[in-house]
Design a protein around this motif. Sequence first.
Motif, PDB file in Angstrom:
ATOM      1  N   GLU A  41       0.850  -1.204   0.124  1.00 29.33           N
ATOM      2  CA  GLU A  41      -0.115   0.200   0.043  1.00 29.33           C
ATOM      3  C   GLU A  41       1.059   1.554   0.266  1.00 29.33           C
ATOM      4  O   GLU A  41       1.838   1.674   0.819  1.00 29.33           O
ATOM      5  N   VAL A  42       0.773   2.011  -1.722  1.00 30.96           N
ATOM      6  CA  VAL A  42       1.684   3.025  -1.435  1.00 30.96           C
ATOM      7  C   VAL A  42       1.072   4.364  -1.279  1.00 30.96           C
ATOM      8  O   VAL A  42      -0.150   4.853  -2.326  1.00 30.96           O
ATOM      9  N   GLY A  43       0.944   5.972  -1.004  1.00 31.13           N
ATOM     10  CA  GLY A  43       0.354   6.169  -0.655  1.00 31.13           C
ATOM     11  C   GLY A  43       0.896   7.642  -1.405  1.00 31.13           C
ATOM     12  O   GLY A  43       2.283   7.746  -0.913  1.00 31.13           O
ATOM     13  N   ALA A  44       0.630   8.771  -2.528  1.00 30.63           N
ATOM     14  CA  ALA A  44       1.470   9.635  -2.583  1.00 30.63           C
ATOM     15  C   ALA A  44       0.527  10.548  -3.514  1.00 30.63           C
ATOM     16  O   ALA A  44      -0.615  10.740  -3.665  1.00 30.63           O
ATOM     17  N   VAL A  45       1.119  11.697  -3.944  1.00 31.54           N
ATOM     18  CA  VAL A  45       0.129  12.690  -4.215  1.00 31.54           C
ATOM     19  C   VAL A  45      -0.114  12.339  -5.384  1.00 31.54           C
ATOM     20  O   VAL A  45       0.835  11.874  -6.255  1.00 31.54           O
ATOM     21  N   PRO A  46      -0.927  13.111  -6.496  1.00 25.25           N
ATOM     22  CA  PRO A  46      -1.628  13.001  -7.330  1.00 25.25           C
ATOM     23  C   PRO A  46      -0.121  12.532  -8.906  1.00 25.25           C
ATOM     24  O   PRO A  46       0.314  11.914  -9.997  1.00 25.25           O
ATOM     25  N   VAL A  47      -0.027  13.052  -8.827  1.00 22.52           N
ATOM     26  CA  VAL A  47       1.703  14.252 -10.251  1.00 22.52           C
ATOM     27  C   VAL A  47       2.515  14.527  -9.548  1.00 22.52           C
ATOM     28  O   VAL A  47       2.378  15.625  -8.122  1.00 22.52           O
ATOM     29  N   PRO A  48       3.846  14.625  -9.473  1.00 21.88           N
ATOM     30  CA  PRO A  48       4.059  13.281 -10.742  1.00 21.88           C
ATOM     31  C   PRO A  48       3.578  11.682 -10.068  1.00 21.88           C
ATOM     32  O   PRO A  48       3.977  11.469 -10.884  1.00 21.88           O
ATOM     33  N   HIS A  49       4.034  11.708  -8.826  1.00 16.83           N
ATOM     34  CA  HIS A  49       3.925  10.958  -7.720  1.00 16.83           C
ATOM     35  C   HIS A  49       3.554   8.880  -7.896  1.00 16.83           C
ATOM     36  O   HIS A  49       3.825   8.347  -8.566  1.00 16.83           O
ATOM     37  N   ALA A  50       2.083   9.419  -7.947  1.00 20.94           N
ATOM     38  CA  ALA A  50       1.581   8.409  -8.564  1.00 20.94           C
ATOM     39  C   ALA A  50       1.067   7.727 -10.224  1.00 20.94           C
ATOM     40  O   ALA A  50       1.126   6.688 -10.355  1.00 20.94           O
ATOM     41  N   GLU A  51       1.699   8.481 -11.362  1.00 19.19           N
ATOM     42  CA  GLU A  51       1.596   8.635 -12.560  1.00 19.19           C
ATOM     43  C   GLU A  51       3.147   7.739 -11.796  1.00 19.19           C
ATOM     44  O   GLU A  51       2.972   7.070 -12.811  1.00 19.19           O
ATOM     45  N   ILE A  52       3.867   7.693 -11.745  1.00 23.92           N
ATOM     46  CA  ILE A  52       5.165   7.602 -11.667  1.00 23.92           C
ATOM     47  C   ILE A  52       5.367   6.044 -11.512  1.00 23.92           C
ATOM     48  O   ILE A  52       5.444   5.357 -12.054  1.00 23.92           O
ATOM     49  N   LEU A  53       4.214   6.242  -9.942  1.00 22.90           N
ATOM     50  CA  LEU A  53       3.969   4.193  -9.437  1.00 22.90           C
ATOM     51  C   LEU A  53       3.405   4.029 -10.278  1.00 22.90           C
ATOM     52  O   LEU A  53       3.143   2.319 -10.926  1.00 22.90           O
ATOM     53  N   GLU A  54       2.577   3.938 -10.783  1.00 23.79           N
ATOM     54  CA  GLU A  54       1.755   3.289 -11.541  1.00 23.79           C
ATOM     55  C   GLU A  54       2.433   2.338 -12.570  1.00 23.79           C
ATOM     56  O   GLU A  54       1.731   1.731 -13.274  1.00 23.79           O
ATOM     57  N   TYR A  55       3.335   3.599 -13.655  1.00 23.31           N
ATOM     58  CA  TYR A  55       4.190   2.963 -14.124  1.00 23.31           C
ATOM     59  C   TYR A  55       5.036   2.079 -14.058  1.00 23.31           C
ATOM     60  O   TYR A  55       5.039   0.598 -14.570  1.00 23.31           O
ATOM     61  N   VAL A  56       5.157   1.962 -12.561  1.00 23.61           N
ATOM     62  CA  VAL A  56       5.953   0.892 -11.942  1.00 23.61           C
ATOM     63  C   VAL A  56       5.096  -0.426 -11.423  1.00 23.61           C
ATOM     64  O   VAL A  56       5.871  -1.282 -12.126  1.00 23.61           O
ATOM     65  N   ASP A  57       4.030   0.531 -11.671  1.00 27.59           N
ATOM     66  CA  ASP A  57       2.579  -1.160 -11.123  1.00 27.59           C
ATOM     67  C   ASP A  57       2.868  -2.133 -12.136  1.00 27.59           C
ATOM     68  O   ASP A  57       2.663  -3.009 -12.576  1.00 27.59           O
ATOM     69  N   GLU A  58       2.313  -1.346 -13.588  1.00 26.47           N
ATOM     70  CA  GLU A  58       1.871  -1.768 -14.681  1.00 26.47           C
ATOM     71  C   GLU A  58       3.409  -2.458 -15.579  1.00 26.47           C
ATOM     72  O   GLU A  58       2.895  -3.100 -16.609  1.00 26.47           O
ATOM     73  N   ASN A  59       4.587  -1.644 -15.360  1.00 26.45           N
ATOM     74  CA  ASN A  59       5.420  -2.545 -16.079  1.00 26.45           C
ATOM     75  C   ASN A  59       6.904  -3.301 -15.590  1.00 26.45           C
ATOM     76  O   ASN A  59       7.300  -3.934 -16.228  1.00 26.45           O
ATOM     77  N   LEU A  60       6.826  -2.893 -13.819  1.00 19.88           N
ATOM     78  CA  LEU A  60       7.805  -3.456 -13.940  1.00 19.88           C
ATOM     79  C   LEU A  60       7.525  -4.731 -12.441  1.00 19.88           C
ATOM     80  O   LEU A  60       7.878  -5.572 -12.125  1.00 19.88           O
ATOM     81  N   ALA A  61       6.771  -3.902 -11.858  1.00 16.38           N
ATOM     82  CA  ALA A  61       6.112  -4.494 -10.170  1.00 16.38           C
ATOM     83  C   ALA A  61       5.695  -5.760 -10.189  1.00 16.38           C
ATOM     84  O   ALA A  61       6.915  -7.146  -9.905  1.00 16.38           O
ATOM     85  N   ALA A  62       5.614  -6.758 -11.312  1.00 10.51           N
ATOM     86  CA  ALA A  62       4.763  -7.852 -11.847  1.00 10.51           C
ATOM     87  C   ALA A  62       5.798  -8.979 -11.817  1.00 10.51           C
ATOM     88  O   ALA A  62       6.026 -10.337 -10.782  1.00 10.51           O
ATOM     89  N   ASP A  63       7.145  -8.756 -12.299  1.00 13.05           N
ATOM     90  CA  ASP A  63       8.421  -9.615 -12.913  1.00 13.05           C
ATOM     91  C   ASP A  63       9.062  -9.732 -11.716  1.00 13.05           C
ATOM     92  O   ASP A  63       9.871 -10.914 -11.477  1.00 13.05           O
ATOM     93  N   ALA A  64       9.110  -8.510 -10.925  1.00  9.63           N
ATOM     94  CA  ALA A  64      10.183  -8.136  -9.256  1.00  9.63           C
ATOM     95  C   ALA A  64       9.110  -8.866  -8.055  1.00  9.63           C
ATOM     96  O   ALA A  64       9.273  -8.853  -6.813  1.00  9.63           O
ATOM     97  N   GLY A  65       7.647  -8.957  -8.773  1.00 13.03           N
ATOM     98  CA  GLY A  65       6.937  -9.585  -7.038  1.00 13.03           C
ATOM     99  C   GLY A  65       6.116  -9.121  -6.104  1.00 13.03           C
ATOM    100  O   GLY A  65       6.312  -9.617  -5.199  1.00 13.03           O
ATOM    101  N   ILE A  66       6.120  -7.886  -6.856  1.00 14.92           N
ATOM    102  CA  ILE A  66       4.929  -7.099  -6.150  1.00 14.92           C
ATOM    103  C   ILE A  66       4.022  -6.346  -6.542  1.00 14.92           C
ATOM    104  O   ILE A  66       3.971  -6.641  -8.093  1.00 14.92           O
ATOM    105  N   ASP A  67       2.863  -6.463  -6.138  1.00 13.25           N
ATOM    106  CA  ASP A  67       1.948  -5.324  -6.612  1.00 13.25           C
ATOM    107  C   ASP A  67       1.266  -4.081  -5.916  1.00 13.25           C
ATOM    108  O   ASP A  67       0.992  -4.016  -4.481  1.00 13.25           O
ATOM    109  N   LEU A  68       1.439  -3.020  -6.379  1.00 11.77           N
ATOM    110  CA  LEU A  68       0.865  -1.396  -5.842  1.00 11.77           C
ATOM    111  C   LEU A  68       0.130  -1.586  -5.390  1.00 11.77           C
ATOM    112  O   LEU A  68      -1.256  -0.879  -6.467  1.00 11.77           O
ATOM    113  N   GLU A  69      -0.529  -0.818  -4.216  1.00  7.29           N
ATOM    114  CA  GLU A  69      -2.083  -0.708  -4.072  1.00  7.29           C
ATOM    115  C   GLU A  69      -1.726   0.745  -3.864  1.00  7.29           C
ATOM    116  O   GLU A  69      -1.178   1.771  -2.469  1.00  7.29           O
ATOM    117  N   ILE A  70      -1.664   1.785  -5.415  1.00  8.87           N
ATOM    118  CA  ILE A  70      -1.643   2.950  -4.946  1.00  8.87           C
ATOM    119  C   ILE A  70      -2.926   3.731  -4.431  1.00  8.87           C
ATOM    120  O   ILE A  70      -4.025   4.861  -4.811  1.00  8.87           O
TER     121      ILE A  70
END
Length: 279
Positions: A41-70
Amino acid sequence: MRKKLSLAATGAVALFALTACGGDTPSAEENTNEAGATILEVGAVPVPHAEILEYVDENLAADAGIDLEIQEFDDYQTPNIALDEGSIDVNYYQHLPWLEEQMATKGYEFEHGAGIHIEPYSAFSKHETVEDIPDGGVVAITNDPANQLRALYLLEEAGLLQDIDDETTALSITDEQNPKGLEFEENQPEVLVQISGDPQIDLAILNGNYLLQAGMKTADALLVEDVSADNQYANFLAWRAGESTEAIETLEELMQSDEVKEYIKETWPNGDVTPTEAS
């Protein structure tokens, strides 16, 4: 997954007091999705932080074994309240001076990772040049100490103030430091964007995330902070002291990756968001 909570500062303490689970909250390592990935569970302000986290969640997280709830927050207080009370595992929105001030005044016990990106502090004006700002002009400035000092140094770099030191505030500034007799209007950083177009305001100094959220660009600013040198205002991940987990360490590695650096550069090519050298 990105959750738009949009929590305002008012009432936030009561809300988290009701929702925080305390000792009954499972640790990040025990909270997994159907695929077996650890949920953070990751807290962030919408721009740019949540957008960067969303990129990580959609492109990198699964292969690394994590799932981000932003979880998104609209102010600077609630992400640390949520982290302290256990509603989130980690947050991403703050820099070192702000974190240190928060821990000193609120009693938080947090740790943090390396800087990921910097959003240059910028000042917007109805005037075309710094020289056009009149004596006695009104400057809209944040009321939080960590960022207010940053704003005062920006004004000094522009020649509007002089001899600023780390103890200077908008209230304590002397006539010698303020030769133009500028008047400071203090307000919460999220409010400054809303009043930046007020004709009574000669200069409004804005935090990067709020100006981006409002659709503004540093290219249109009268003053922009230099982020080319080592900058203490780089934003990073923060978590509760002594509670770093393998999943948090994995997220930290992903946030420092070349993929994230390139995403930031491609998404904000004009430097509104700049990856740090460490990332």
